[in-house]
Design a protein around this motif. Structure first.
Motif, PDB file in Angstrom:
ATOM      1  N   GLY A 112      25.502  49.220  55.309  1.00  0.00           N
ATOM      2  CA  GLY A 112      25.364  47.987  56.059  1.00  0.00           C
ATOM      3  C   GLY A 112      25.462  48.075  57.568  1.00  0.00           C
ATOM      4  N   VAL A 113      25.702  49.261  58.132  1.00  0.00           N
ATOM      5  CA  VAL A 113      25.796  49.373  59.592  1.00  0.00           C
ATOM      6  C   VAL A 113      24.398  49.286  60.194  1.00  0.00           C
ATOM      7  CG1 VAL A 113      26.514  50.822  61.517  1.00  0.00           C
ATOM      8  CG2 VAL A 113      27.904  50.731  59.434  1.00  0.00           C
ATOM      9  N   ARG A 114      24.259  48.480  61.228  1.00  0.00           N
ATOM     10  CA  ARG A 114      22.956  48.283  61.865  1.00  0.00           C
ATOM     11  C   ARG A 114      22.982  48.600  63.365  1.00  0.00           C
ATOM     12  NH1 ARG A 114      22.038  48.832  57.475  1.00  0.00           N
ATOM     13  NH2 ARG A 114      20.928  47.504  55.982  1.00  0.00           N
ATOM     14  N   GLN A 115      24.129  49.082  63.873  1.00  0.00           N
ATOM     15  CA  GLN A 115      24.237  49.416  65.286  1.00  0.00           C
ATOM     16  C   GLN A 115      24.925  50.774  65.424  1.00  0.00           C
ATOM     17  OE1 GLN A 115      24.572  45.547  67.886  1.00  0.00           O
ATOM     18  NE2 GLN A 115      26.399  45.668  66.593  1.00  0.00           N
ATOM     19  N   PHE A 116      24.363  51.613  66.285  1.00  0.00           N
ATOM     20  CA  PHE A 116      24.855  52.971  66.449  1.00  0.00           C
ATOM     21  C   PHE A 116      24.969  53.315  67.933  1.00  0.00           C
ATOM     22  CE2 PHE A 116      22.835  52.608  62.382  1.00  0.00           C
ATOM     23  CZ  PHE A 116      23.583  53.413  61.524  1.00  0.00           C
ATOM     24  N   LEU A 117      26.090  53.930  68.297  1.00  0.00           N
ATOM     25  CA  LEU A 117      26.304  54.437  69.652  1.00  0.00           C
ATOM     26  C   LEU A 117      26.570  55.928  69.530  1.00  0.00           C
ATOM     27  CD1 LEU A 117      26.777  54.223  72.683  1.00  0.00           C
ATOM     28  CD2 LEU A 117      29.101  53.393  72.206  1.00  0.00           C
ATOM     29  N   ASP A 118      25.605  56.734  69.950  1.00  0.00           N
ATOM     30  CA  ASP A 118      25.657  58.185  69.781  1.00  0.00           C
ATOM     31  C   ASP A 118      25.884  58.838  71.142  1.00  0.00           C
ATOM     32  OD1 ASP A 118      25.249  60.693  68.291  1.00  0.00           O
ATOM     33  OD2 ASP A 118      23.411  60.853  69.471  1.00  0.00           O
ATOM     34  N   ILE A 119      27.072  59.403  71.343  1.00  0.00           N
ATOM     35  CA  ILE A 119      27.433  60.005  72.626  1.00  0.00           C
ATOM     36  C   ILE A 119      27.401  61.530  72.491  1.00  0.00           C
ATOM     37  CG2 ILE A 119      29.175  60.136  74.443  1.00  0.00           C
ATOM     38  CD1 ILE A 119      30.243  57.451  73.482  1.00  0.00           C
ATOM     39  N   GLY A 120      26.773  62.185  73.475  1.00  0.00           N
ATOM     40  CA  GLY A 120      26.560  63.622  73.376  1.00  0.00           C
ATOM     41  C   GLY A 120      25.336  63.912  72.524  1.00  0.00           C
ATOM     42  N   THR A 121      24.301  63.122  72.744  1.00  0.00           N
ATOM     43  CA  THR A 121      23.083  63.155  71.931  1.00  0.00           C
ATOM     44  C   THR A 121      22.442  64.530  71.876  1.00  0.00           C
ATOM     45  OG1 THR A 121      22.641  60.852  72.440  1.00  0.00           O
ATOM     46  CG2 THR A 121      20.767  62.198  71.774  1.00  0.00           C
ATOM     47  N   GLY A 122      22.381  65.201  73.010  1.00  0.00           N
ATOM     48  CA  GLY A 122      21.672  66.470  73.073  1.00  0.00           C
ATOM     49  C   GLY A 122      20.178  66.269  73.237  1.00  0.00           C
ATOM     50  N   ILE A 123      19.486  67.364  73.398  1.00  0.00           N
ATOM     51  CA  ILE A 123      18.028  67.318  73.540  1.00  0.00           C
ATOM     52  C   ILE A 123      17.437  66.869  72.209  1.00  0.00           C
ATOM     53  CG2 ILE A 123      15.982  68.739  73.934  1.00  0.00           C
ATOM     54  CD1 ILE A 123      17.911  70.462  75.769  1.00  0.00           C
ATOM     55  N   PRO A 124      16.561  65.858  72.215  1.00  0.00           N
ATOM     56  CA  PRO A 124      16.080  65.280  70.959  1.00  0.00           C
ATOM     57  C   PRO A 124      15.422  66.298  70.036  1.00  0.00           C
ATOM     58  CG  PRO A 124      15.514  63.882  72.807  1.00  0.00           C
ATOM     59  CD  PRO A 124      16.054  65.155  73.389  1.00  0.00           C
ATOM     60  N   THR A 125      15.823  66.250  68.770  1.00  0.00           N
ATOM     61  CA  THR A 125      15.266  67.102  67.718  1.00  0.00           C
ATOM     62  C   THR A 125      15.013  66.224  66.501  1.00  0.00           C
ATOM     63  OG1 THR A 125      16.574  68.982  68.495  1.00  0.00           O
ATOM     64  CG2 THR A 125      15.641  69.144  66.295  1.00  0.00           C
ATOM     65  N   GLU A 126      13.781  66.207  66.018  1.00  0.00           N
ATOM     66  CA  GLU A 126      13.447  65.329  64.896  1.00  0.00           C
ATOM     67  C   GLU A 126      13.897  65.939  63.568  1.00  0.00           C
ATOM     68  OE1 GLU A 126       9.372  64.203  64.952  1.00  0.00           O
ATOM     69  OE2 GLU A 126       9.627  62.919  66.710  1.00  0.00           O
ATOM     70  N   PRO A 127      14.358  65.104  62.591  1.00  0.00           N
ATOM     71  CA  PRO A 127      14.582  63.677  62.782  1.00  0.00           C
ATOM     72  C   PRO A 127      15.877  63.426  63.548  1.00  0.00           C
ATOM     73  CG  PRO A 127      15.238  64.296  60.572  1.00  0.00           C
ATOM     74  CD  PRO A 127      14.663  65.523  61.208  1.00  0.00           C
ATOM     75  N   ASN A 128      15.828  62.484  64.485  1.00  0.00           N
ATOM     76  CA  ASN A 128      17.025  62.141  65.231  1.00  0.00           C
ATOM     77  C   ASN A 128      17.718  60.960  64.569  1.00  0.00           C
ATOM     78  OD1 ASN A 128      18.927  62.344  67.376  1.00  0.00           O
ATOM     79  ND2 ASN A 128      17.274  62.966  68.745  1.00  0.00           N
ATOM     80  N   LEU A 129      18.874  60.589  65.118  1.00  0.00           N
ATOM     81  CA  LEU A 129      19.701  59.576  64.480  1.00  0.00           C
ATOM     82  C   LEU A 129      18.935  58.275  64.259  1.00  0.00           C
ATOM     83  CD1 LEU A 129      23.411  58.835  65.290  1.00  0.00           C
ATOM     84  CD2 LEU A 129      21.791  56.961  65.064  1.00  0.00           C
ATOM     85  N   HIS A 130      18.176  57.836  65.264  1.00  0.00           N
ATOM     86  CA  HIS A 130      17.489  56.548  65.113  1.00  0.00           C
ATOM     87  C   HIS A 130      16.442  56.592  64.013  1.00  0.00           C
ATOM     88  CE1 HIS A 130      14.469  58.542  67.654  1.00  0.00           C
ATOM     89  NE2 HIS A 130      13.620  57.616  67.289  1.00  0.00           N
TER      90      HIS A 130
END
Length: 270
Positions: A72-90
């Motif tokens: 049920g979580v619909r909001q995410f705050l990702d700190i220390g994301t890093g260089i995008p690599t698919e699949p990413n969190l979103h």
């Protein structure tokens, strides 16, 4: 996505390694510099399984995000994301809940330079990027509030980040400060390297990184668990990362060929 203008980024420092770019090199990416590769190779001489560890952390993020979205979580705050690599969190979150809202945050300008192109989300959801450091939680919270509704639960994700934040910088206090602004029903998701299983190699790695200007604060299981004080740990609690809900993802090749010197956990704010 409506991220910051990459042209406004701070100059990229290629004279010393940066954890986000080293992580990219471990994952086989191309957004790193010779100084990052050089330090990465030094880490491999101490433990050739470092790239497996990087992938295990990535896989934990996928499984934790999947579990959170399914619950049920619909909001995410990702700190220390890093260089995008698919699949990413979103992509994981919006694959389950297309209306999910995701805010990424990192302090390396090269991450910002790639964010606009690589962090595109669904039309129903929102994907945003902040250029900020975890040591400045007020700036992160101010930026996140523009995208996330802090009256509704938020999943705070700190994957392979806090072992680069020293006790002198108040790592536990920083996490507590971020959590204090999030409502009941929010979650905290962390992976963290430890010296519990490989003390000699860990001591050598810490020294090499310190000499290159990179902090490495390896923490014990007890020190890791302190980040979750006052929270309700999701089963199975604190685990070696690849043993946390393995049914929610595919195994990382090599993850069972020896110890993974780290911990992972997800917990709910009452």
């Amino acid at each position: 996505m409506t991220g910051q203008d990459p042209t406004s980024a701070v100059r990229i420092d290629t004279t010393r390694p940066h954890p986000a770019r080293m992580y990219d090199w471990y994952l086989g990416g191309k957004d790193n510099y010779p100084v990052d590769e050089e330090m990465g190779r030094q880490m491999l001489t101490l433990d050739p399984r470092v790239p497996v560890m990087a992938r295990v952390n990535r896989a934990f993020m996928h499984r934790a995000t999947r579990w959170l979205a399914q619950n049920g979580v619909r909001q995410f705050l990702d700190i220390g994301t890093g260089i995008p690599t698919e699949p990413n969190l979103h992509q994981v979150a919006q694959g389950i809940a297309p209306d999910a809202r995701v805010v990424y945050c990192d302090n390396d300008p090269i991450v910002l330079a790639h964010a606009a192109a690589l962090l595109r989300g669904t039309d129903e959801g929102v994907t945003e990027y902040l250029q900020a450091d975890v040591r400045d939680p007020d700036a992160i919270l101010e930026g996140a509030r523009k995208v996330l509704d802090f009256s509704r639960p938020v999943a705070l994700s700190l994957i392979a980040l806090l072992h680069f934040v020293s006790d002198e910088d108040g790592a536990h206090d920083l996490v507590a400060r971020l959590l204090a602004e999030l409502p009941s029903g929010s979650y905290l998701s962390i992976t963290h390297a430890t010296s519990d299983f490989t003390p000699e190699e860990s001591e050598a790695a810490t020294a090499k990184l310190r000499a290159a200007g990179v902090t490495l604060a390896l923490r014990s299981r007890a020190e890791f668990t302190r980040f979750f004080d006052g929270l309700e740990l999701v089963e199975p609690g604190v685990q070696v990362p690849h043993l946390w809900h393995p049914e929610l993802g595919e195994p990382v090749p090599g993850q069972d060929d020896g110890v993974i010197p780290g911990y992972g956990a997800v917990a709910r704010k009452p």
